[in-house]
Design a protein around this motif. Structure first.
Motif, PDB file in Angstrom:
ATOM      1  N   ASN A   5     -26.771  -9.341  26.820  1.00 10.46           N
ATOM      2  CA  ASN A   5     -26.561  -9.300  28.263  1.00 10.46           C
ATOM      3  C   ASN A   5     -25.286  -8.546  28.645  1.00 10.46           C
ATOM      4  N   GLY A   6     -25.116  -7.377  28.055  1.00  9.59           N
ATOM      5  CA  GLY A   6     -23.992  -6.500  28.396  1.00  9.59           C
ATOM      6  C   GLY A   6     -22.883  -6.515  27.361  1.00  9.59           C
ATOM      7  N   GLU A  32     -30.207  -5.370  25.597  1.00  7.11           N
ATOM      8  CA  GLU A  32     -29.476  -5.448  26.855  1.00  7.11           C
ATOM      9  C   GLU A  32     -27.976  -5.197  26.703  1.00  7.11           C
ATOM     10  N   HIS A  34     -26.497  -2.744  28.130  1.00 14.21           N
ATOM     11  CA  HIS A  34     -26.115  -2.147  29.416  1.00 14.21           C
ATOM     12  C   HIS A  34     -25.355  -0.840  29.203  1.00 14.21           C
ATOM     13  N   GLU A  60     -30.781   1.352  35.895  1.00 10.07           N
ATOM     14  CA  GLU A  60     -30.545  -0.055  35.575  1.00 10.07           C
ATOM     15  C   GLU A  60     -31.133  -0.471  34.231  1.00 10.07           C
ATOM     16  N   ARG A  62     -31.550  -1.394  30.415  1.00  8.15           N
ATOM     17  CA  ARG A  62     -30.644  -2.271  29.678  1.00  8.15           C
ATOM     18  C   ARG A  62     -30.254  -1.776  28.300  1.00  8.15           C
TER      19      ARG A  62
END
Length: 73
Positions: A5-6, A32, A34, A60, A62
């Motif tokens: 998540n990043g 993900e 990012h 956007e 990921r």
């Protein structure tokens, strides 16, 4: 496989690298991040070779990576 998540934070990138060293998998997949294509250099773990970088065309997207331990090639 791990969904991070990043990974824009250097602290989080370092934590992921430490986790990889501790678990010692042969292959690992990371989802993900990012990252964009120009950011692919931001995640390196000594002894590992990135074999796949996938990112969609949308801004956007990921981004996912697949790594394999270099001595396993």
């Amino acid at each position: 496989t791990i969904n991070v998540n990043g990974l824009n934070s250097s602290i989080k990138r370092n934590a992921v690298a430490q986790w990889i060293r501790k678990k010692e998998p042969t292959i690992w997949c990371i989802q993900e991040t990012h990252f964009s294509f120009k950011d692919t250099h931001r995640l390196k773990v000594k002894g590992w070779k990135k074999i796949l970088f996938a990112n969609g065309k949308a801004e956007e997207s990921r981004c996912s990576y697949v790594y394999i331990r270099q001595n396993r090639l």
